[in-house]
Design an enzyme around this catalytic site. Sequence first.
Site, PDB file in Angstrom:
ATOM      1  CG  HIS A  19      -1.004   1.991  -5.149  1.00  0.00           C
ATOM      2  ND1 HIS A  19      -0.810   2.074  -6.512  1.00  0.00           N
ATOM      3  CD2 HIS A  19      -2.296   2.398  -4.919  1.00  0.00           C
ATOM      4  CE1 HIS A  19      -1.930   2.500  -7.089  1.00  0.00           C
ATOM      5  NE2 HIS A  19      -2.830   2.714  -6.148  1.00  0.00           N
TER       6      HIS A  19
ATOM      7  CD  GLU B  67      -2.767   1.497   0.339  1.00  0.00           C
ATOM      8  OE1 GLU B  67      -3.289   2.625   0.285  1.00  0.00           O
ATOM      9  OE2 GLU B  67      -3.041   0.577  -0.462  1.00  0.00           O
TER      10      GLU B  67
END
EC number: 1.17.99.9
Length: 309
Positions: A61, A58
């Site tokens: 990203h 996460e």
Amino acid sequence: MTKKLKILSVISTICMIPLLLGGALVTKTGSADGCGNSWPLCEGQFLPTKISFEMFIELSHRGVTGVVGILIVYLTYLVWKELRHNKEVVFLAFSALSLMILQALIGAAAVVWGQSDFALATHFGISLVCFAAVFLLMLQLFEIDKKLHTEDIHINKTHRIEIYAISFYTMCVVYSGALVRHTDSNLACRDWPLCVNNSSFGISDYNFYQWVQMGHRLAAGILFIWTVILTIRMVKHYKNSKVFYWSWLITLGLITLQVLFGALIIFTSLNLAIALFHALFITCYFGMLSFFMHLSFRAKRREKYSNQS
């Protein structure tokens, strides 16, 4: 300055690929909640001391999104500064910037407040259109000095309508594919091309997840057949234009690989690398369709001016 813009547009386009694949990776690995409901911080910290695998995915990203966002902001600024007289370039630059902001906000909203699977599927679609805008901006910058030789391509009205139609339909197929991911319907059907190959269709017995999976397969199958037919027609009609000719053959190759890797997802029980290639090919395929739409808009505009004169 034009050279600098070209280089920056190429870098931005390339960086959009890991951004899109990163989003797919977040979904595939169940990392959407890797940072809890905290955004832009992660678990309320700039850099958490204990980083799990999901948190790393996460965070990566988000980092890529931030870098790409900065690149697009800078690219838009340079376009406005140097080429504000070119309406096509300015429109594409601000479209890319607006879509980048929109998809980032949707991603943030999903983290903080949560979203339905149907809303999350839209997130990938917007990112895909953002990629198309950046990709077209890059091509437009290279077309300034006529290196792509597309200025003389005349696409008739019938073919323009077909290009618009297949592009819109592709977005629907992409949405159905994103819905497959977000509803965890990837392996709802263990066989391919049917849900269960050694039995009748039995669609009345399908559960929700099987309907989502088979609906996507049907939509993708129609898209593949449509692309084959349209490619044959375009290649025959525009064989004198090397750019258009080879672009359609590349497009056909991309959709073929897309279908192949879609089947491999089932055969490999959702292998992560296969799934990411599946997302990559549809991204490139839609980029090519966007190029054809761009040429179609231009051909329509030239046709309009020609009729007026």
